[in-house]
Design a protein around this motif. Structure first.
Motif, mmCIF file in Angstrom:
data_model
loop_
_atom_site.group_PDB
_atom_site.id
_atom_site.type_symbol
_atom_site.label_atom_id
_atom_site.label_comp_id
_atom_site.label_asym_id
_atom_site.label_seq_id
_atom_site.Cartn_x
_atom_site.Cartn_y
_atom_site.Cartn_z
ATOM 1 N N LEU A 259 62.000 88.906 -5.008
ATOM 2 C CA LEU A 259 63.007 88.360 -3.891
ATOM 3 C C LEU A 259 62.360 88.534 -2.607
ATOM 4 O O LEU A 259 62.475 87.923 -1.325
ATOM 5 C CB LEU A 259 64.312 89.084 -3.943
ATOM 6 C CG LEU A 259 65.094 88.931 -5.194
ATOM 7 C CD1 LEU A 259 66.350 89.557 -4.948
ATOM 8 C CD2 LEU A 259 65.363 87.544 -5.589
ATOM 9 N N ASP B 233 69.228 71.066 1.294
ATOM 10 C CA ASP B 233 67.748 70.877 1.545
ATOM 11 C C ASP B 233 67.317 69.276 1.563
ATOM 12 O O ASP B 233 67.956 68.455 0.683
ATOM 13 C CB ASP B 233 67.206 71.294 0.101
ATOM 14 C CG ASP B 233 65.879 71.401 0.192
ATOM 15 O OD1 ASP B 233 65.418 72.660 0.030
ATOM 16 O OD2 ASP B 233 64.996 70.656 0.364
ATOM 17 N N MET C 179 60.471 75.537 -4.925
ATOM 18 C CA MET C 179 59.860 76.670 -5.844
ATOM 19 C C MET C 179 60.448 76.487 -7.328
ATOM 20 O O MET C 179 59.851 76.748 -8.358
ATOM 21 C CB MET C 179 59.966 77.942 -5.142
ATOM 22 C CG MET C 179 59.214 78.390 -3.669
ATOM 23 S SD MET C 179 59.417 79.832 -2.974
ATOM 24 C CE MET C 179 59.054 80.941 -3.934
ATOM 25 N N TYR C 180 61.898 76.530 -7.224
ATOM 26 C CA TYR C 180 62.409 76.579 -8.549
ATOM 27 C C TYR C 180 62.154 75.232 -9.318
ATOM 28 O O TYR C 180 62.088 75.407 -10.520
ATOM 29 C CB TYR C 180 64.150 76.319 -8.228
ATOM 30 C CG TYR C 180 65.046 76.304 -9.130
ATOM 31 C CD1 TYR C 180 65.269 77.549 -9.956
ATOM 32 C CD2 TYR C 180 65.707 75.314 -9.345
ATOM 33 C CE1 TYR C 180 66.360 77.460 -11.192
ATOM 34 C CE2 TYR C 180 66.775 75.162 -10.302
ATOM 35 C CZ TYR C 180 67.002 76.392 -11.125
ATOM 36 O OH TYR C 180 67.860 76.432 -12.321
ATOM 37 N N ASP D 110 54.933 75.380 -1.656
ATOM 38 C CA ASP D 110 55.871 75.782 -2.466
ATOM 39 C C ASP D 110 54.986 76.316 -3.823
ATOM 40 O O ASP D 110 55.638 77.626 -4.189
ATOM 41 C CB ASP D 110 56.743 74.734 -2.932
ATOM 42 C CG ASP D 110 57.225 73.857 -1.916
ATOM 43 O OD1 ASP D 110 58.144 74.210 -1.008
ATOM 44 O OD2 ASP D 110 57.151 72.585 -2.113
ATOM 45 N N TYR E 26 60.390 85.684 -1.291
ATOM 46 C CA TYR E 26 61.193 84.708 -0.509
ATOM 47 C C TYR E 26 61.277 85.065 0.870
ATOM 48 O O TYR E 26 61.123 84.299 1.744
ATOM 49 C CB TYR E 26 62.262 84.554 -1.267
ATOM 50 C CG TYR E 26 62.418 83.763 -2.572
ATOM 51 C CD1 TYR E 26 62.157 84.263 -3.652
ATOM 52 C CD2 TYR E 26 62.766 82.313 -2.657
ATOM 53 C CE1 TYR E 26 61.916 83.391 -5.139
ATOM 54 C CE2 TYR E 26 62.770 81.673 -3.601
ATOM 55 C CZ TYR E 26 62.376 82.153 -4.946
ATOM 56 O OH TYR E 26 62.287 81.460 -5.950
ATOM 57 N N ILE F 97 62.821 82.905 3.798
ATOM 58 C CA ILE F 97 64.092 82.171 2.825
ATOM 59 C C ILE F 97 64.970 83.608 2.607
ATOM 60 O O ILE F 97 64.615 84.494 1.753
ATOM 61 C CB ILE F 97 63.419 81.979 1.881
ATOM 62 C CG1 ILE F 97 62.666 80.641 1.810
ATOM 63 C CG2 ILE F 97 64.764 81.304 0.711
ATOM 64 C CD1 ILE F 97 61.843 80.039 0.710
ATOM 65 N N HIS G 115 60.249 75.781 0.201
ATOM 66 C CA HIS G 115 61.425 75.728 0.171
ATOM 67 C C HIS G 115 62.118 76.296 -1.298
ATOM 68 O O HIS G 115 61.491 76.237 -2.320
ATOM 69 C CB HIS G 115 62.062 74.314 -0.114
ATOM 70 C CG HIS G 115 62.287 73.648 1.345
ATOM 71 N ND1 HIS G 115 63.521 73.560 2.091
ATOM 72 C CD2 HIS G 115 61.639 73.461 2.415
ATOM 73 C CE1 HIS G 115 63.603 73.020 3.241
ATOM 74 N NE2 HIS G 115 62.145 72.813 3.447
ATOM 75 N N SER G 116 63.379 77.026 -1.177
ATOM 76 C CA SER G 116 63.679 77.458 -2.562
ATOM 77 C C SER G 116 63.914 76.460 -3.678
ATOM 78 O O SER G 116 63.615 76.771 -4.715
ATOM 79 C CB SER G 116 65.162 78.351 -2.336
ATOM 80 O OG SER G 116 65.869 77.575 -1.946
ATOM 81 N N PHE H 151 71.350 82.846 -1.556
ATOM 82 C CA PHE H 151 70.523 82.043 -0.645
ATOM 83 C C PHE H 151 71.441 82.047 0.698
ATOM 84 O O PHE H 151 70.967 81.416 1.824
ATOM 85 C CB PHE H 151 70.184 80.981 -0.908
ATOM 86 C CG PHE H 151 68.913 80.985 -2.197
ATOM 87 C CD1 PHE H 151 67.863 81.646 -1.952
ATOM 88 C CD2 PHE H 151 69.040 80.377 -3.189
ATOM 89 C CE1 PHE H 151 66.755 81.825 -2.749
ATOM 90 C CE2 PHE H 151 67.885 80.542 -4.234
ATOM 91 C CZ PHE H 151 66.828 81.052 -3.885
ATOM 92 N N VAL I 4 67.348 86.016 0.991
ATOM 93 C CA VAL I 4 68.073 86.051 -0.208
ATOM 94 C C VAL I 4 68.409 87.507 -0.379
ATOM 95 O O VAL I 4 67.765 88.351 0.097
ATOM 96 C CB VAL I 4 67.036 85.776 -1.312
ATOM 97 C CG1 VAL I 4 65.623 86.599 -1.262
ATOM 98 C CG2 VAL I 4 67.602 85.827 -2.826
#
Ligand SMILES: C[S@@+](CC[C@H](N)C(=O)[O-])C[C@H]1O[C@@H](n2cnc3c(N)ncnc32)[C@H](O)[C@@H]1O
Length: 270
Positions: free
Chosen positions: A207, A104, A18-19, A32, A210, A215, A14-15, A162, A217
């Protein structure tokens, strides 16, 4: 907002998680971390990118509070990383009211536990997709917390790249619902700095990590980011790489533009 069990889908990256990993958080799973490690291989500066983005969110929030804003709508909230937006705003003005929105499930579960109201101010959370801003604007949690006849700052940090579909329409729908004196604050990923670098295409490769994992982007150019602000009065210095945007509040001002690769801007509805 439903209080039922949440399917966290820990088997796919999931973004938001990961962040969280890039920021040194612990709210992430093996899928992740594997995706984030691949991202780090492709673009080793991504931790700088993430930290600078978080700094910019706080910097922009302090600027907006300094302009007298006491109501915030933060869409694409992310997993809580202290200080969060409501803490920054309520430190400066305890009566500030903040509505968070994200789609999310893990952000939702952490928000329920950690994004709590203070005694003076108020904080609420909406489980909603930014692609459907009308559902955010109509949510009872928002209507109970914010007064849309008064100025609101809408914060869209590292979100719109996103969101699939016509994101200009999304932003315009949000702006139309706001009272004069309201603000839009945004950061947005770009590949503008991939050219002319000793590692060409580094951000594009990041990118792609992702995209390869399902995901979507979409980076945007400076001009494409400026288009979001066509109906607003841009605050000086306009659309700028975020570590240069009035950078006195940013902890990493000496990063290279390529490492940051996020544009930021704040616009006012007049
Ligand atoms: C990179 S994080 C940014 C978090 C925070 N805004 C910040 O700047 O630190 C992107 C966030 O956007 C959320 N997001 C992505 N697509 C979304 C959508 N269509 N609707 C709502 N939230 C979304 C993700 O769940 C994630 O929490």
């Amino acid at each position: 907002m439903s209080d039922g069990p949440i399917d966290l889908r820990t088997d796919v990256p999931h973004s938001a998680r990961m962040y969280d990993y890039f920021l040194g958080g612990k709210d992430n799973y093996q899928a992740d971390r594997d995706a984030a490690e691949k991202a780090l291989q492709e673009f080793p500066a991504v931790r700088v990118t993430a930290r600078t983005n978080r700094d910019f969110m706080r910097h922009a929030t302090r600027y907006l509070a300094g302009q007298g804003i006491r109501q915030f709508l933060d869409i694409g909230t992310g997993i809580p990383t202290e200080p969060n937006l409501h803490q920054v705003a309520q430190e400066l003005a305890p009566e500030s009211r903040v509505v968070y929105a994200d789609n999310d499930p893990i952000v939702l579960s952490h928000a329920r536990a950690r994004l709590l109201s203070t005694r003076a101010g108020r904080t609420a959370y909406i489980d909603a997709d930014a692609a459907h801003p009308e559902s955010i604007l109509a949510a009872p949690e928002l209507r109970d917390t914010l007064d849309l006849s008064q100025p609101v700052a809408v914060s869209l940090m590292a979100l719109l790249h996103f969101v699939p579909g016509d994101v200009y329409e999304v932003v315009n729908t949000l702006i139309e619902s706001l009272a004069p004196g309201s603000y839009l604050a945004m950061s947005h990923v770009t590949t503008d700095f991939d050219e002319g670098d000793d590692d060409p295409d580094g951000m594009a490769r990041l990118l792609q990590v992702y995209i390869d994992r399902g995901i979507p982007v979409r980076p945007r150019t400076r001009a494409e980011v400026a288009r979001f602000f066509e109906r607003l009065e841009l605050v000086d210095p306009g659309v700028e790489v975020i570590h240069r945007w009035r950078n006195e509040g940013i902890e990493h001002p000496r990063s290279h533009d390529k490492q940051v690769s996020l544009y930021g801007a704040i616009g006012k509805k007049v």
